[in-house]
Enzyme design. Structure first.
Site, PDB file in Angstrom:
ATOM      1  N   GLU A 216      21.338  20.815   0.655  1.00 55.13           N
ATOM      2  CA  GLU A 216      21.065  19.328   0.601  1.00 55.13           C
ATOM      3  C   GLU A 216      21.324  19.129  -1.386  1.00 55.13           C
ATOM      4  O   GLU A 216      21.193  20.016  -1.766  1.00 55.13           O
ATOM      5  CB  GLU A 216      19.691  18.868   0.910  1.00 55.13           C
ATOM      6  CG  GLU A 216      19.585  18.349   2.123  1.00 55.13           C
ATOM      7  CD  GLU A 216      18.289  17.870   2.562  1.00 55.13           C
ATOM      8  OE1 GLU A 216      17.381  17.875   1.599  1.00 55.13           O
ATOM      9  OE2 GLU A 216      18.036  17.293   3.443  1.00 55.13           O
ATOM     10  N   HIS A 255      11.043  12.644   2.025  1.00 49.94           N
ATOM     11  CA  HIS A 255      10.150  13.684   1.351  1.00 49.94           C
ATOM     12  C   HIS A 255      11.405  14.859   1.106  1.00 49.94           C
ATOM     13  O   HIS A 255      11.133  16.141   1.050  1.00 49.94           O
ATOM     14  CB  HIS A 255       9.243  14.523   2.294  1.00 49.94           C
ATOM     15  CG  HIS A 255       9.640  14.419   3.549  1.00 49.94           C
ATOM     16  ND1 HIS A 255       9.299  13.308   4.551  1.00 49.94           N
ATOM     17  CD2 HIS A 255      10.189  15.274   4.309  1.00 49.94           C
ATOM     18  CE1 HIS A 255       9.972  13.572   5.725  1.00 49.94           C
ATOM     19  NE2 HIS A 255      10.485  14.717   5.414  1.00 49.94           N
TER      20      HIS A 255
END
Lengths: 307, 517
Positions: A216, A255
């Site tokens: 990511e 998150h």
């Protein structure tokens, strides 16, 4: 043989009497994890799922013998103390499932882990699954569905996104690519065992022949993996998908710990570093299984381990 | 992370003894003028806004008189993003330095970065003058002492009194970082004045969202980085999350959809899967009106509240729920929450709901069964239908949708006004009312059987009734997991005699009675 947890190692649950603790203990046991007991301060002497509950990890270990791993299902503000307690009682792997653990607490846990020679997965992790043998944490749901979701095979899976971890393993399985161990490293910016650590373990794991990684935006985990490949410390084929195309700079999507700060940790930078090192980049998530199969075939790796 | 504006950042520095330019915060032009007068006219007027590059925007004004200060304040305060200014003394600058405490995610420990050149961006300094930048990892268990800090300044050639002074300042900076659970704390520049004082001329502080609970003194209203002042819906959503630790509910409004036609309420689950699903949505020409994430196995009640927040987004053309596809959370609970919200509010835009993963069959069946009579169509999918396919379906449904001339009345699962003598007990975040008069032995048994935690039982004596098998106290504390299964079952049986009231907070929190959640 598997990464992270030795064969027959004993596992406990901290927070075993709570809502998630009870449910997950049942599910982990159902999948085959060798859970031997649990801890909730003030609830010593009770039982959960027929397992003994202790007031402290030290008492638990004194009674049950050496325990290798502990899965934590407790409120985030209590995680630091509970993890340090586990390490001091000799636990070698803490699986920290809770989300929202304060960063400074994680840094202290990290420093303590170094002192104790222990590891931790998470925080904010779904845990890990060794296909058909054990699960630590909360991946896969019920044993019957987890067995359907995750197919055994030769690929090690590591991911920074919880939901995507299971999805990747599932879609790989549907596409005929089974997995050895499936790991969610945790969604926070600082985690105990980030991608490069997991990738190194897959490299050392005989059963794992190739590695699939979901990266990511944000941080430097993927760049570090690229460095490992470049320096020859990782030689197994690695297939990577990097998410976060749509993320705006500076915006934090939930998150996920996915944030681009000052141009570092961009999707483009990660893809470039990995591609340059020789990893295969998958642009379209739906093609993950297909590309993985091509890479395995090109490297002469059979889809299933003959043993 | 919760970023503090310069004024609040400087308050942190002040509390650990780091010297600041004289000055204060002003919300009005009059206050700004008064401050300028106190400073003798010549001063700096800085916009307090959560943006980067203030200097480039002309948001830092050096002025020579109170009149000019007033004029500068007037201009800056007229900007919609500027709620206040800071008016402070002009410094006579001899030298500038840079210092920051950050977290090195690679090493998993704090690192202090110091440069003998301040003023411009540290990345630029590091690129052009790498020899003038030093980094020192800090062992959390050992502190970062004044001599260690002075040594660091010495490494870039600073000597004498300045070296000592910087040692003290950097030591205090680290202490402030530690004390306030900062993710990062930066002073750029530290000014050495011509009379030899070291002063923090600016400050960037970011507090760790997850540690905000330990710092009520910081008065951080919403511990999340949303890039703008939180609006009403965001504050409501945050109140829901704040009072309910079960699972995660995250909500940001991305744009004001009031005038556009392609905005869609987006309901994700899990960070990675949500991002991928948003990409799919955008590929179909939609704009997500918001980002929302309900994950970490939230109970149906939390998903219900999330859906209610999403359905109050103005001007949406559709509702799209999609996560990773293979979630371990109990998806039937999410379905229950969505169904209750859709029926209570009367869904008036097409919805595509992708709830793949744990017990998805039950989730899909629930959505199909309970959304059949709504004005707008609802389609439910599981893990074997990709986010892209689901976004295509939504495109088609939105394009084809003809709303009825007159919207139907909402069709709640049960009436909110069950008789006063109904059997009632409190749950973690609401109250369940059961109208006992409508049960038969069979239907009572069916309701009891549907409760996954088995906290209900059929009463011992006729007539048939459903009551708690545990103490009301245990139910309130969380043994009732608010999965809403009993309300759905009673609706399915045609009784509609169980109502679960789940109040919504306002932006200032829940009504007093529901405080403790």
């Amino acid at each position: 043989m598997s990464i992270l947890l030795p064969d027959n190692a004993q596992v406990i649950v901290q927070g075993i009497t709570g809502r998630e603790g009870v449910a997950r203990t049942q599910l982990m046991k159902g999948y085959g994890t060798n859970i031997v007991g649990g801890v909730t301060p003030g609830r010593g002497g009770q039982e959960v799922e027929g397992l003994p509950v202790f007031d402290s990890v030290a008492e638990c270990v004194a009674e049950l013998g050496e325990v290798f791993a502990s899965c934590l299902f407790i409120p985030a503000p209590l995680v630091k103390d509970a993890t340090l307690e586990a390490f001091s009682a000799g636990i070698k792997l803490a699986v920290i499932v809770p989300d929202r653990v304060p960063l400074h607490d994680v840094l202290e846990i990290k420093a303590a882990a170094k002192d104790y020679g222990a590891d931790f997965l998470g925080p904010n992790t779904l845990g890990c699954v060794n296909v058909n043998n054990w699960v630590l944490g909360m991946m896969g749901g019920r044993a019957e569905s987890a067995r359907k979701f995750f197919k055994p095979g030769v690929v090690g899976v590591t991911s920074r996104s919880g939901g995507i971890t299971s999805s990747m393993a599932y879609y790989l399985g549907q596409g005929g690519v089974g997995a050895t161990t499936i790991v969610h490293v945790g969604g926070d910016s600082v985690v105990g065992l980030p991608h490069p650590e997991i990738v190194k373990r897959f490299e050392a794991d005989e059963a794992t022949k190739a590695i699939v990684m979901f990266g990511e935006i944000g941080g430097s985990q993927e760049e570090q993996v690229a460095e490992l490949i470049e320096s020859g410390q990782v030689t197994k084929p690695l297939i990577a998908y990097i998410g976060g195309k749509g993320a705006k700079e500076g915006t934090r999507f939930s998150h996920a710990g996915a944030i681009i700060e000052g141009g570092r940790g961009t999707r483009e930078g990660k893809i470039e570093a990995l591609a340059k090192a020789g990893a295969t980049i998958v642009e379209d998530f739906d093609k993950l299984a297909e590309v993985t199969k091509q890479v395995l075939a090109a490297n002469g790796i059979a889809l299933a381990d003959p043993q | 992370m919760a970023r503090l504006d310069e004024h609040r950042g400087k308050q942190l520095l002040d509390s650990v003894g780091i010297a600041l330019p004289r000055g204060d915060r002003a919300e009005t032009v009059t206050q700004a003028r008064q401050l300028a007068e106190q400073l003798g006219g010549a001063c700096v007027v800085k916009a307090l806004a959560q943006v980067t590059g203030r200097a480039a925007r002309g948001w830092v004004r050096l002025v020579d008189s109170a009149d000019e200060a007033e004029q500068a304040a007037r201009e800056l305060l007229s900007e919609p993003e500027v709620p206040a200014v800071r008016v402070e003394e002009k410094l006579s600058i001899a030298r500038e330095f840079f210092a920051a405490v950050l977290v090195d995610d690679r090493a998993g420990q704090p690192v202090i970065v110091f440069s003998s050149r301040g003023g411009s961006g540290i990345e630029e300094i590091a690129r052009e003058h790498p020899e003038d930048v030093v980094r020192q990892p800090i062992d959390l268990r050992r502190d970062f002492t004044q001599p260690m800090a002075a040594e660091l300044a010495g490494q870039v050639g600073i000597i004498g009194k300045t070296r000592d002074g910087l040692g003290e300042l950097l030591h205090h900076l680290y202490w402030a970082w530690h004390r306030y659970d900062c993710r990062s704390l930066e002073i750029n520049p530290i000014v050495e004045t011509t009379d030899g004082r070291l002063i923090a001329a600016d400050c960037h502080a970011a507090i760790d969202d997850y540690a905000v609970f330990r710092h009520p003194e910081l008065n951080i209203r919403i511990a999340r980085e949303i890039g703008h002042e939180p609006n009403e819906l965001e504050l409501i959503a945050y109140e829901v999350e704040k009072h309910d630790y079960r699972g995660t509910f995250y909500f940001i409004q991305l744009a004001d959809p009031a005038t556009a036609a392609n905005f869609v309420a987006f309901h994700g689950a899990g960070g990675g899967g949500s991002m991928m699903s948003m990409d799919a949505l955008m590929k179909e020409g939609f704009q997500p009106a918001n980002f929302c994430d309900t994950s970490g196995n939230p109970p149906a009640s939390k998903v219900y509240r999330a859906a209610k927040v999403l359905l109050s987004l103005p001007g949406i053309a559709g509702y799209f729920a999609s996560g990773s596809g293979v979630a371990s959370q109990e998806q039937w609970q999410s379905a229950n929450g969505l169904v209750k919200a859709f029926r209570e509010l009367g869904l008036s835009v097409p919805a595509v709901i992708r709830l793949g993963g744990n017990q998805e069959e039950r989730a899909i069946e629930t959505l199909n069964q309970f959304c059949a009579g709504l004005d707008a169509p609802v389609e439910a999918y599981g893990k074997d239908d990709s986010a892209r396919f689901c976004a295509e379906r939504l495109r088609k449904l939105v394009d084809e949708y003809q709303p009825p001339a007159e919207a139907s009345a909402p069709q709640p699962l049960s009436p909110a006004d069950l008789p006063a003598d109904a059997y009632r007990f409190k749950t973690f975040s609401g109250e369940i009312a059961i109208d006992q008069s409508r049960f038969t032995a069979e239907t009572a048994q069916a309701v009891v059987a549907c409760c996954p935690r088995q906290i209900l039982k059929v009463g011992a004596e006729a007539p048939a009734r459903v009551e708690l098998a545990i103490s009301p106290e245990d139910a309130r504390k969380g043994k009732c997991i608010e999965c809403l299964a009993c309300e759905l079952k009673a609706c399915e049986l045609g009784l509609a005699n169980i109502h679960i009231e789940l109040p919504m907070p306002t932006k200032d929190g829940y009504a007093a009675e529901g405080e403790e959640r």
